[in-house]
Design an enzyme around this catalytic site. Sequence first.
Site, PDB file in Angstrom:
ATOM      1  N   HIS A  63      40.744  41.753  47.282  1.00 16.15           N
ATOM      2  CA  HIS A  63      42.004  42.139  46.583  1.00 16.15           C
ATOM      3  C   HIS A  63      42.022  43.739  46.796  1.00 16.15           C
ATOM      4  O   HIS A  63      41.106  44.503  46.461  1.00 16.15           O
ATOM      5  CB  HIS A  63      42.137  41.835  45.203  1.00 16.15           C
ATOM      6  CG  HIS A  63      42.341  40.434  44.774  1.00 16.15           C
ATOM      7  ND1 HIS A  63      41.971  40.026  43.942  1.00 16.15           N
ATOM      8  CD2 HIS A  63      42.694  39.209  45.768  1.00 16.15           C
ATOM      9  CE1 HIS A  63      42.291  38.710  43.834  1.00 16.15           C
ATOM     10  NE2 HIS A  63      42.751  38.419  45.046  1.00 16.15           N
ATOM     11  N   HIS A  89      36.097  38.480  44.883  1.00 11.82           N
ATOM     12  CA  HIS A  89      35.996  37.281  44.039  1.00 11.82           C
ATOM     13  C   HIS A  89      35.169  36.483  44.917  1.00 11.82           C
ATOM     14  O   HIS A  89      35.695  36.114  45.992  1.00 11.82           O
ATOM     15  CB  HIS A  89      37.187  36.744  43.603  1.00 11.82           C
ATOM     16  CG  HIS A  89      38.230  37.605  42.696  1.00 11.82           C
ATOM     17  ND1 HIS A  89      37.907  37.792  41.398  1.00 11.82           N
ATOM     18  CD2 HIS A  89      38.977  38.543  43.040  1.00 11.82           C
ATOM     19  CE1 HIS A  89      38.709  38.693  40.805  1.00 11.82           C
ATOM     20  NE2 HIS A  89      39.466  39.260  42.004  1.00 11.82           N
ATOM     21  N   HIS A 108      32.266  42.159  36.125  1.00 14.66           N
ATOM     22  CA  HIS A 108      33.016  40.999  36.520  1.00 14.66           C
ATOM     23  C   HIS A 108      33.274  41.005  38.000  1.00 14.66           C
ATOM     24  O   HIS A 108      33.397  39.876  38.551  1.00 14.66           O
ATOM     25  CB  HIS A 108      34.335  41.515  35.871  1.00 14.66           C
ATOM     26  CG  HIS A 108      34.253  41.604  34.286  1.00 14.66           C
ATOM     27  ND1 HIS A 108      34.146  40.601  33.585  1.00 14.66           N
ATOM     28  CD2 HIS A 108      34.685  42.606  33.560  1.00 14.66           C
ATOM     29  CE1 HIS A 108      34.004  40.843  32.126  1.00 14.66           C
ATOM     30  NE2 HIS A 108      34.536  42.037  32.372  1.00 14.66           N
ATOM     31  N   THR A 123      43.022  39.010  36.057  1.00 14.32           N
ATOM     32  CA  THR A 123      42.096  39.040  34.808  1.00 14.32           C
ATOM     33  C   THR A 123      42.800  39.962  33.807  1.00 14.32           C
ATOM     34  O   THR A 123      43.923  40.463  33.975  1.00 14.32           O
ATOM     35  CB  THR A 123      41.163  40.309  35.456  1.00 14.32           C
ATOM     36  OG1 THR A 123      41.383  41.236  35.895  1.00 14.32           O
ATOM     37  CG2 THR A 123      40.083  39.648  36.341  1.00 14.32           C
ATOM     38  N   HIS A 176      38.267  45.046  45.275  1.00 14.50           N
ATOM     39  CA  HIS A 176      37.117  44.321  44.902  1.00 14.50           C
ATOM     40  C   HIS A 176      37.265  42.927  45.270  1.00 14.50           C
ATOM     41  O   HIS A 176      38.170  42.379  45.932  1.00 14.50           O
ATOM     42  CB  HIS A 176      37.540  44.371  43.333  1.00 14.50           C
ATOM     43  CG  HIS A 176      38.712  43.450  42.844  1.00 14.50           C
ATOM     44  ND1 HIS A 176      39.895  44.374  42.584  1.00 14.50           N
ATOM     45  CD2 HIS A 176      38.930  42.174  42.607  1.00 14.50           C
ATOM     46  CE1 HIS A 176      40.897  43.505  42.053  1.00 14.50           C
ATOM     47  NE2 HIS A 176      40.238  42.181  42.177  1.00 14.50           N
TER      48      HIS A 176
END
Length: 319
Positions: free
Chosen positions: A138, A115, A85, A225, A113
């Site tokens: 994040h 995005h 992901h 998520t 992580h």
Amino acid sequence: MATAEWILIFVSVYVFSLDAAEWHYAGDHGIYEWPQDFPHCGEVRQSPIDFPKVEDMTYSKMTPIEFHGFDDPSKYLLKLENNGHTVKVNVESGDVYVEGGGLPGRFKTAQFHFHWGHSGDEGSEHTFNGHNFPMELHVVNYNEKYGNISNAATKGGDGLAVLGFWYQVSDHDNYALAPLINELGQVPVKGSKLNLTGVNLGLLLPIHMDEYNPHFYRYSGSLTTPPCFQSVVWTVFDNKMPISSAQLQMFQNLHEDKELQGDHFLVDNFRPTQPLNDRIIYRNFEVATTGHEQQQQQQEHQQAPRRKAKVNVRLHLVD
């Protein structure tokens, strides 16, 4: 067996099943099916959101956030992971935490992580006045009073504090990112991981940039998520961090499957913005009013009925 024990077992099984359930950003079990598969994803305090113009936010006097332990790589152990992901860096050990800035407690850093999109035009989860950014970082922290991140994630209001940072495409490489990006080729597929050394967490943040300012935006929201628990105090910083197109491509070359399969690249791993639903967005900095606004405020003050003097105190509470 006592009723309390049955409740504890039920909650534990429920949380475990949510974590284990399958989800994706597109296709089967994709974003628009999340509310059916994970009921919390359909609640009213969801993230991300679109931040309005700063003039439309509410000012709250909050001190700068304090970062502790980020600048000494010898004091913490990091593990880099492609989980299908995103690419995630887990803080395996070390006394790394954040506090201050209006946060309701001391929050231990668990992981961070990213995005990103398939191009440089979009990729961030939060947007600003309708504007997208190519990537968003994040930093996930949990309230120490809850003991661990799994327990804290289920606590409404003050369980987690997530710090968000936007990137913008630069003509030059961001050399602070290089130690991390150089290792991305070692985690090309889902499930691949390795110990990460030589990465200074503090340098990944804008706190060391020459033009850094402590301005940020604050609101109450959720995980972006599944299972979308509404336990997050969100802080998104105004500073934008640079990343070159070549560096962004290194993220876009990752794969979302356990094997290298054609064009199954790990891209567009961002959730669309969610309705604000009357939530208040705070900023920790004041903005100058225009001459027209000052004149309007003076007229409103002159037209207001006079009353006996009294003290009127309004407290802005931040979840």
